[in-house]
Design an enzyme around this catalytic site. Sequence first.
Site, mmCIF file in Angstrom:
data_model
loop_
_atom_site.group_PDB
_atom_site.id
_atom_site.type_symbol
_atom_site.label_atom_id
_atom_site.label_comp_id
_atom_site.label_asym_id
_atom_site.label_seq_id
_atom_site.Cartn_x
_atom_site.Cartn_y
_atom_site.Cartn_z
ATOM 1 N N HIS A 1 3.091 -9.292 -2.704
ATOM 2 C CA HIS A 1 4.141 -8.714 -3.537
ATOM 3 C C HIS A 1 5.375 -8.266 -2.726
ATOM 4 O O HIS A 1 6.463 -8.812 -2.869
ATOM 5 C CB HIS A 1 3.595 -7.496 -4.295
HETATM 6 O O1 RIB Z 1 1.592 -4.226 -8.143
HETATM 7 C C1 RIB Z 1 1.858 -4.490 -6.791
HETATM 8 C C2 RIB Z 1 2.552 -3.333 -6.139
HETATM 9 O O2 RIB Z 1 1.735 -2.162 -6.211
HETATM 10 C C3 RIB Z 1 2.807 -3.554 -4.635
HETATM 11 O O3 RIB Z 1 3.979 -2.902 -4.259
HETATM 12 C C4 RIB Z 1 1.615 -2.912 -3.993
HETATM 13 O O4 RIB Z 1 1.866 -2.479 -2.659
HETATM 14 C C5 RIB Z 1 1.407 -1.711 -4.882
HETATM 15 O O5 RIB Z 1 2.358 -0.714 -4.472
#
Ligand code: RIB
Length: 309
Positions: free
Chosen positions: A239
């Site tokens: 992500h």
């Molecule tokens: O849903 C993914 C996000 O949530 C990413 O930023 C992960 O690190 C958590 O913070």
Amino acid sequence: MPRSIIIDCDPGVDDAIALLLAIAQPSALNILGITTVAGNVPLNYTSQNALKICALTKVDIPIYAGCPRPILRPLSTAAHVHGATGLQGTKLPEPKATLMVQHAVAFLIDTLQQATEPITLATLGPLTNIAVALIQAPQITQKIDHIIAMGGAITHGNVTPAAEFNIYVDPHAAQIVFGAGIPIKLITLDTTHQVLTTSKHLDAFRQLNTPVGIAAADLLSHYGTSDIERYGMPGAPLHDPCVIAHLLQPELFTFRPTYTTVDTISPENLGRTVIDWWGQTDKTPNVEVAASVNTPGIYELLIESLGTL
Ligand code: RIB
Ligand code: CA
């Protein structure tokens, strides 16, 4: 001329990889500071993890601890996903530096107010610090070039059927930020679920044969197993590095202007980003949402960049 940025994060494995990517590109990104927030794990762990990642790179970046809980909701961490400390699977060096004394929100406000050029905010976690700064000093919007955030979902959530984790943890903060009139680019799960770290990528990190490359391979080898099981993916979604990759190579993504709000009321939809993807409302777009991503380009950038550390 490097772009001046502040990275707000909740390390977390993917935050850690994003920090390494940003640190590896000093000619493109001038990191004025790293601010930490409670999210994946409690604030003490996200802050210590940020210190450990910087110690791994031997780069001295000031780190400011921020809000230990969301604005209204109790903190719900993803610790079950990332493990108790948020960085599992590798032995990181103990921090040499210590946290700055100033609170992250004060740092955000002071830095923005004193800035002679607009600053970009790269957010990798819940938006609590940013929202509290906007409440305390609304005039800072004039000094924010734009916000590039990982969060939300056009379709399905990853914490509930409706909500993505960063927005779910602090939906009120997200509502404040999305409604502040700041240019925002949002990279949602619909995009990050196309950026999957497979065994081929893990091998490439490990073959860097450097402390950073080996640590990245170790961290990513223990990351995202619940997503892999739930979605039947060939690898875990990466992500947060998407946020930094966009700052480094914007051409890796396309975006679509949308009207986006956050559900802060409904128990079933709490934290859902309601994204008007097809222009069905007469509302003025307030958030550009990622529409496509060049996944091979992301990993080429990542492996090349981490290889320089
Ligand atoms: O849903 C993914 C996000 O949530 C990413 O930023 C992960 O690190 C958590 O913070
Ligand atoms: Ca994160």
